[in-house]
Design an enzyme around this catalytic site. Sequence first.
Site, PDB file in Angstrom:
ATOM      1  N   ARG A   1     -59.550   2.971  29.458  1.00  0.00           N
ATOM      2  CA  ARG A   1     -60.967   3.323  29.515  1.00  0.00           C
ATOM      3  C   ARG A   1     -61.714   2.132  30.119  1.00  0.00           C
ATOM      4  O   ARG A   1     -61.280   0.984  30.004  1.00  0.00           O
ATOM      5  CB  ARG A   1     -61.515   3.617  28.113  1.00  0.00           C
ATOM      6  CG  ARG A   1     -60.801   4.757  27.394  1.00  0.00           C
ATOM      7  CD  ARG A   1     -61.328   4.922  25.976  1.00  0.00           C
ATOM      8  NE  ARG A   1     -60.659   6.010  25.271  1.00  0.00           N
ATOM      9  CZ  ARG A   1     -59.570   5.870  24.520  1.00  0.00           C
ATOM     10  NH1 ARG A   1     -59.026   4.666  24.368  1.00  0.00           N
ATOM     11  NH2 ARG A   1     -59.037   6.906  23.920  1.00  0.00           N
TER      12      ARG A   1
ATOM     13  N   LYS B   1     -60.299   3.245  20.858  1.00  0.00           N
ATOM     14  CA  LYS B   1     -61.214   3.892  19.925  1.00  0.00           C
ATOM     15  C   LYS B   1     -60.728   3.704  18.501  1.00  0.00           C
ATOM     16  O   LYS B   1     -59.524   3.732  18.228  1.00  0.00           O
ATOM     17  CB  LYS B   1     -61.330   5.383  20.252  1.00  0.00           C
ATOM     18  CG  LYS B   1     -62.122   5.667  21.525  1.00  0.00           C
ATOM     19  CD  LYS B   1     -62.342   7.156  21.720  1.00  0.00           C
ATOM     20  CE  LYS B   1     -63.218   7.429  22.932  1.00  0.00           C
ATOM     21  NZ  LYS B   1     -63.449   8.882  23.130  1.00  0.00           N
TER      22      LYS B   1
ATOM     23  N   HIS C   1     -63.498   6.814  34.975  1.00  0.00           N
ATOM     24  CA  HIS C   1     -62.646   7.738  34.235  1.00  0.00           C
ATOM     25  C   HIS C   1     -61.794   8.584  35.178  1.00  0.00           C
ATOM     26  O   HIS C   1     -60.754   9.114  34.763  1.00  0.00           O
ATOM     27  CB  HIS C   1     -63.506   8.646  33.350  1.00  0.00           C
ATOM     28  CG  HIS C   1     -62.992   8.772  31.947  1.00  0.00           C
ATOM     29  ND1 HIS C   1     -62.884   7.690  31.091  1.00  0.00           N
ATOM     30  CD2 HIS C   1     -62.519   9.844  31.240  1.00  0.00           C
ATOM     31  CE1 HIS C   1     -62.400   8.095  29.927  1.00  0.00           C
ATOM     32  NE2 HIS C   1     -62.153   9.393  30.014  1.00  0.00           N
TER      33      HIS C   1
ATOM     34  N   ARG D   1     -58.501   7.064  35.331  1.00  0.00           N
ATOM     35  CA  ARG D   1     -57.760   7.340  34.090  1.00  0.00           C
ATOM     36  C   ARG D   1     -57.144   8.739  34.159  1.00  0.00           C
ATOM     37  O   ARG D   1     -55.982   8.927  33.794  1.00  0.00           O
ATOM     38  CB  ARG D   1     -58.713   7.211  32.897  1.00  0.00           C
ATOM     39  CG  ARG D   1     -58.103   7.514  31.530  1.00  0.00           C
ATOM     40  CD  ARG D   1     -59.114   7.118  30.447  1.00  0.00           C
ATOM     41  NE  ARG D   1     -58.835   7.693  29.152  1.00  0.00           N
ATOM     42  CZ  ARG D   1     -58.020   7.145  28.235  1.00  0.00           C
ATOM     43  NH1 ARG D   1     -57.382   6.028  28.518  1.00  0.00           N
ATOM     44  NH2 ARG D   1     -57.849   7.715  27.062  1.00  0.00           N
TER      45      ARG D   1
ATOM     46  N   HIS E   1     -54.635   8.297  22.928  1.00  0.00           N
ATOM     47  CA  HIS E   1     -55.176   9.503  22.298  1.00  0.00           C
ATOM     48  C   HIS E   1     -54.629   9.629  20.885  1.00  0.00           C
ATOM     49  O   HIS E   1     -53.415   9.538  20.671  1.00  0.00           O
ATOM     50  CB  HIS E   1     -54.780  10.754  23.094  1.00  0.00           C
ATOM     51  CG  HIS E   1     -55.547  10.919  24.367  1.00  0.00           C
ATOM     52  ND1 HIS E   1     -55.124  11.741  25.398  1.00  0.00           N
ATOM     53  CD2 HIS E   1     -56.719  10.370  24.788  1.00  0.00           C
ATOM     54  CE1 HIS E   1     -55.999  11.687  26.380  1.00  0.00           C
ATOM     55  NE2 HIS E   1     -56.972  10.870  26.041  1.00  0.00           N
TER      56      HIS E   1
ATOM     57  N   TYR F   1     -54.066  17.666  30.491  1.00  0.00           N
ATOM     58  CA  TYR F   1     -53.460  17.290  31.761  1.00  0.00           C
ATOM     59  C   TYR F   1     -52.320  18.224  32.155  1.00  0.00           C
ATOM     60  O   TYR F   1     -51.990  18.328  33.337  1.00  0.00           O
ATOM     61  CB  TYR F   1     -52.979  15.839  31.709  1.00  0.00           C
ATOM     62  CG  TYR F   1     -54.131  14.873  31.528  1.00  0.00           C
ATOM     63  CD1 TYR F   1     -55.019  14.624  32.569  1.00  0.00           C
ATOM     64  CD2 TYR F   1     -54.355  14.248  30.309  1.00  0.00           C
ATOM     65  CE1 TYR F   1     -56.103  13.771  32.398  1.00  0.00           C
ATOM     66  CE2 TYR F   1     -55.429  13.392  30.130  1.00  0.00           C
ATOM     67  CZ  TYR F   1     -56.290  13.161  31.179  1.00  0.00           C
ATOM     68  OH  TYR F   1     -57.364  12.328  31.017  1.00  0.00           O
TER      69      TYR F   1
END
Length: 295
Positions: free
Chosen positions: A146, A170, A241, A244, A267, A276
């Site tokens: 990110r 995150k 992004h 990414r 994730h 994806y």
Amino acid sequence: MNHYRDLFLQYLVVERGVSGNTLEAYGRDTLRYVTFLEREGCPEPSEVRSLQVASFIAFLKCEGLGPRSRARALSAVRMFHRFLLVEGYAATNPTAVIEAPRTVGKLPTFLTTREVEALLAAPAGDGVTEVRDRAMLELLYATGLRVSELVNLSLRTVNLEAGYLMTLGKGEKERLVPLGDAAIGAVRRYCAEARHRLEREEASGYLFLTRLGDRMSRQAFWNLIKKRARQAGITRNISPHTLRHSFATHLLENGADLRSVQVMLGHADLSTTQIYTHVTRERLRRIHEECHPRG
């Protein structure tokens, strides 16, 4: 209600350990919510009913917010009311019967391999910013970080000899991400030829620096990638992004397993990564339609 909102935000930091970006998003959504409630004459949690919550979501739609933004706001409101219920500030949770706005699955935008090559080659030359920009773009495409993770990299978290970097994602979760040879070479050249020319007398531990010797900001890198995209002849509107998304899509197209891509992207849930697979299937469908005699 603002008092309860402040307590909620403190809870997110102390008990949940949310990231700064997540806290900012929850703070923005709950501020809009409590402001709406006060206008509706509901200054106390015990006075809020499902009708007020539904009215708030309808208000967001009238304000022009799309389904995804409204669903995100409802998620913040749900957590806010769960907090109020658990802490004893309210006897019921008025969000329990509210359905999230339906969202249309939007496939992420990604670049073709040819577009990526053009983008990576855009910072041509031996100037300080060209060497730095090439290193940042190579590293971003090699790792799928990110943009906030990229600009917060420090010298001690990138191990070029081992070919790995450590990043904080995150939820303040650390993860190891492998580097490719191209990224290692570009970052090594940046450190040897350019970084010391950007660093001011007061040494900075951040890997990527601006002309003033400060840490590269997210907005500055956003502008940087748009500039390099124009130079590469990419007419589509792209963002950090986009690289990414390209990283994940190209890995899956070349045989990587979904679980490995999930780990590299950071994730928490595999379902987030599964978007994806839709991208690759959609691309295969288009290729079939364009190339098959009866497509």
